[in-house]
Write an enzyme that holds these catalytic residues in place. Structure first.
Site, PDB file in Angstrom:
ATOM      1  N   SER A   9      14.765  18.132 -19.367  1.00 40.90           N
ATOM      2  CA  SER A   9      15.131  16.815 -19.919  1.00 40.90           C
ATOM      3  C   SER A   9      16.148  16.925 -21.046  1.00 40.90           C
ATOM      4  O   SER A   9      16.831  15.956 -21.358  1.00 40.90           O
ATOM      5  CB  SER A   9      13.884  16.088 -20.432  1.00 40.90           C
ATOM      6  N   SER A 125      12.266  33.614 -24.772  1.00 41.49           N
ATOM      7  CA  SER A 125      11.590  33.982 -26.006  1.00 41.49           C
ATOM      8  C   SER A 125      12.439  33.414 -27.137  1.00 41.49           C
ATOM      9  O   SER A 125      12.946  32.286 -27.037  1.00 41.49           O
ATOM     10  CB  SER A 125      11.450  35.513 -26.079  1.00 41.49           C
ATOM     11  N   TYR A 139       4.779  29.500 -33.933  1.00 41.84           N
ATOM     12  CA  TYR A 139       5.885  29.554 -32.961  1.00 41.84           C
ATOM     13  C   TYR A 139       6.239  31.019 -32.706  1.00 41.84           C
ATOM     14  O   TYR A 139       6.334  31.454 -31.553  1.00 41.84           O
ATOM     15  CB  TYR A 139       7.096  28.782 -33.498  1.00 41.84           C
ATOM     16  N   LYS A 143       5.980  33.405 -29.234  1.00 43.14           N
ATOM     17  CA  LYS A 143       7.102  34.153 -28.650  1.00 43.14           C
ATOM     18  C   LYS A 143       6.821  35.660 -28.654  1.00 43.14           C
ATOM     19  O   LYS A 143       7.241  36.371 -27.739  1.00 43.14           O
ATOM     20  CB  LYS A 143       8.403  33.825 -29.391  1.00 43.14           C
TER      21      LYS A 143
HETATM   22  N1  LIG Z   1      17.026  25.596 -29.846  1.00 45.72           N
HETATM   23  C1  LIG Z   1      16.842  26.772 -30.373  1.00 45.72           C
HETATM   24  O1  LIG Z   1      17.394  27.077 -31.460  1.00 45.72           O
HETATM   25  C2  LIG Z   1      15.965  27.793 -29.688  1.00 45.72           C
HETATM   26  C3  LIG Z   1      16.005  29.094 -30.165  1.00 45.72           C
HETATM   27  C4  LIG Z   1      15.226  30.061 -29.548  1.00 45.72           C
HETATM   28  C5  LIG Z   1      14.449  29.737 -28.458  1.00 45.72           C
HETATM   29  N2  LIG Z   1      14.414  28.455 -28.003  1.00 45.72           N
HETATM   30  C6  LIG Z   1      13.556  28.173 -26.848  1.00 45.72           C
HETATM   31  O2  LIG Z   1      14.309  27.563 -25.824  1.00 45.72           O
HETATM   32  C7  LIG Z   1      13.437  26.791 -24.979  1.00 45.72           C
HETATM   33  C8  LIG Z   1      14.074  25.440 -24.728  1.00 45.72           C
HETATM   34  O3  LIG Z   1      14.174  24.748 -25.936  1.00 45.72           O
HETATM   35  P1  LIG Z   1      15.412  23.806 -26.336  1.00 45.72           P
HETATM   36  O4  LIG Z   1      15.989  24.400 -27.561  1.00 45.72           O
HETATM   37  O5  LIG Z   1      16.257  23.525 -25.175  1.00 45.72           O
HETATM   38  O6  LIG Z   1      14.577  22.519 -26.819  1.00 45.72           O
HETATM   39  P2  LIG Z   1      14.509  21.009 -26.236  1.00 45.72           P
HETATM   40  O7  LIG Z   1      15.860  20.431 -26.181  1.00 45.72           O
HETATM   41  O8  LIG Z   1      13.462  20.348 -27.096  1.00 45.72           O
HETATM   42  O9  LIG Z   1      13.952  21.205 -24.755  1.00 45.72           O
HETATM   43  C9  LIG Z   1      12.622  21.588 -24.514  1.00 45.72           C
HETATM   44  C10 LIG Z   1      12.246  21.198 -23.119  1.00 45.72           C
HETATM   45  O10 LIG Z   1      10.905  21.651 -22.863  1.00 45.72           O
HETATM   46  C11 LIG Z   1      10.159  20.539 -22.350  1.00 45.72           C
HETATM   47  N3  LIG Z   1       8.739  20.678 -22.659  1.00 45.72           N
HETATM   48  C12 LIG Z   1       8.149  20.800 -23.866  1.00 45.72           C
HETATM   49  N4  LIG Z   1       6.814  20.897 -23.711  1.00 45.72           N
HETATM   50  C13 LIG Z   1       6.558  20.811 -22.390  1.00 45.72           C
HETATM   51  C14 LIG Z   1       5.387  20.836 -21.592  1.00 45.72           C
HETATM   52  N5  LIG Z   1       4.173  20.951 -22.148  1.00 45.72           N
HETATM   53  N6  LIG Z   1       5.497  20.735 -20.248  1.00 45.72           N
HETATM   54  C15 LIG Z   1       6.717  20.596 -19.668  1.00 45.72           C
HETATM   55  N7  LIG Z   1       7.875  20.546 -20.361  1.00 45.72           N
HETATM   56  C16 LIG Z   1       7.785  20.660 -21.706  1.00 45.72           C
HETATM   57  C17 LIG Z   1      10.763  19.329 -23.025  1.00 45.72           C
HETATM   58  O11 LIG Z   1      10.403  18.158 -22.315  1.00 45.72           O
HETATM   59  P3  LIG Z   1      10.208  16.728 -23.068  1.00 45.72           P
HETATM   60  O12 LIG Z   1      11.579  16.144 -23.179  1.00 45.72           O
HETATM   61  O13 LIG Z   1       9.305  15.994 -22.152  1.00 45.72           O
HETATM   62  O14 LIG Z   1       9.592  17.013 -24.407  1.00 45.72           O
HETATM   63  C18 LIG Z   1      12.253  19.680 -22.891  1.00 45.72           C
HETATM   64  O15 LIG Z   1      12.715  19.410 -21.600  1.00 45.72           O
HETATM   65  C19 LIG Z   1      12.097  26.759 -25.698  1.00 45.72           C
HETATM   66  O16 LIG Z   1      11.228  27.666 -25.086  1.00 45.72           O
HETATM   67  C20 LIG Z   1      12.431  27.187 -27.110  1.00 45.72           C
HETATM   68  O17 LIG Z   1      11.350  27.811 -27.749  1.00 45.72           O
HETATM   69  C21 LIG Z   1      15.163  27.471 -28.595  1.00 45.72           C
END
Ligand SMILES: NC(=O)c1ccc[n+]([C@@H]2O[C@H](COP(=O)([O-])OP(=O)(O)OC[C@H]3O[C@@H](n4cnc5c(N)ncnc54)[C@H](OP(=O)(O)O)[C@@H]3O)[C@@H](O)[C@H]2O)c1
Length: 265
Positions: A9, A125, A139, A143
């Site tokens: 999403s 991760s 968090y 990870k």
């Molecule tokens: N952004 C960063 O700086 C960063 C850095 C390191 C790692 N990450 C990792 O990257 C991954 C993606 O994050 P993002 O940065 O792209 O964040 P994001 O824009 O908030 O996207 C997270 C996605 O995960 C979905 N989600 C959350 N909980 C869920 C559940 N219980 N069941 C199904 N879907 C779920 C959300 O859906 P909804 O819209 O329904 O909430 C959204 O589609 C995560 O694992 C995060 O830990 C991010």
């Protein structure tokens, strides 16, 4: 290739689904809410906390396509705040989404990948899975759990020709920051006055972070690679340096650097 991505999403999931579908892959992506659908992408409605729903979705893909080539385990969220003040429900949500969500997806795809004798599991991760980040402790714990699990998994499935790749992004500008569940009660703020500035720094870094397309392109490359590495850090030069320093410096020195970065003393 047939690709299954969780959480499309927003953020990484959205960019990856967009890019891979444009490249001609067959993309199945999961959502929990209404979104503007991307052309070519097949949407599946599920929450990764629900193992049964994940299994049914993957079985449905294999029934339609005959096989599944890639899992991108992306869905995730973060809680922020002093460890002491996180509630049991918050901790369960954190570990349930990030860690058990991965376990559910792997359990769902592995029977098919083992049978095929091929497949790639790409797990998100974080740099926070390599170092304990203050005020993002659960968090980080989720990870670190992914790191340990994937290290073991890659050994277990090697003979079955299933490849496990762990991605460790640094700061990226996605929906992650806005979705963070922050402990904001007075008691926590009073007990840990350093929390407020530390979490502001975290959010500032994320908001000014890299664009998610950078990670989507990395995933696209990994999918094409015959022999990808077991893991990649995808981050700015400074953050890659921090990962190197964590590896080579005495723990005490590294803690001092991290503490001073987040203005903890
Ligand atoms: N952004 C960063 O700086 C960063 C850095 C390191 C790692 N990450 C990792 O990257 C991954 C993606 O994050 P993002 O940065 O792209 O964040 P994001 O824009 O908030 O996207 C997270 C996605 O995960 C979905 N989600 C959350 N909980 C869920 C559940 N219980 N069941 C199904 N879907 C779920 C959300 O859906 P909804 O819209 O329904 O909430 C959204 O589609 C995560 O694992 C995060 O830990 C991010």
């Amino acid at each position: 290739m047939i690709v299954f991505i969780t959480g499309i999403s927003s953020g990484f999931g959205l960019e990856t689904a967009k890019l891979l579908s444009l490249e001609g892959h067959t993309v199945y992506g999961t959502v929990r809410r209404e979104v503007d659908p991307l052309p070519q992408v097949r949407y599946l409605q599920l929450d990764v906390l629900d193992g049964e729903a994940v299994k049914n979705a993957v079985d449905e893909i294999v029934e339609k396509e005959g096989h599944i080539d890639v899992l991108v385990n992306n869905a995730g969220m973060g809680i922020g705040g002093p460890l002491e003040f996180a509630t049991e429900d918050e901790i369960r949500l954190q570990m349930g989404t990030n860690f058990m969500g991965l376990v559910h997806c792997v359990d769902a795809v592995l029977p098919h990948m083992r049978k095929q004798g091929s497949g790639k599991i790409i797990a998100l991760s974080s740099i926070g899975g390599l170092m304990g980040l203050p005020f993002q402790g659960f968090y980080s714990a989720s990870k670190f759990a992914i790191e340990g699990y994937c290290e073991a998994l890659s050994l277990e499935v090697k003979q079955q020709r299933v490849k496990v790749v762990v991605l460790r992004p640094g700061d990226f500008s996605t929906g992650f920051t806005g979705s963070r569940k922050k402990v904001a009660n007075e008691a926590a703020l009073q007990a840990y006055p350093i929390y407020k500035t530390a979490i502001e720094k975290v959010e500032h870094d994320e908001n000014g972070g890299l664009k998610p397309i950078v990670l989507a392109k990395k995933i696209s490359k990994i999918i094409q690679m015959k022999h990808p590495r077991n893991g990649y850090v995808v981050a700015s030069f400074e953050q890659k340096l921090s990962v190197l320093l964590k590896r080579i410096l005495p723990a005490k020195w590294f803690a001092r650097i991290l503490g001073s970065y987040y203005k903890l003393s």
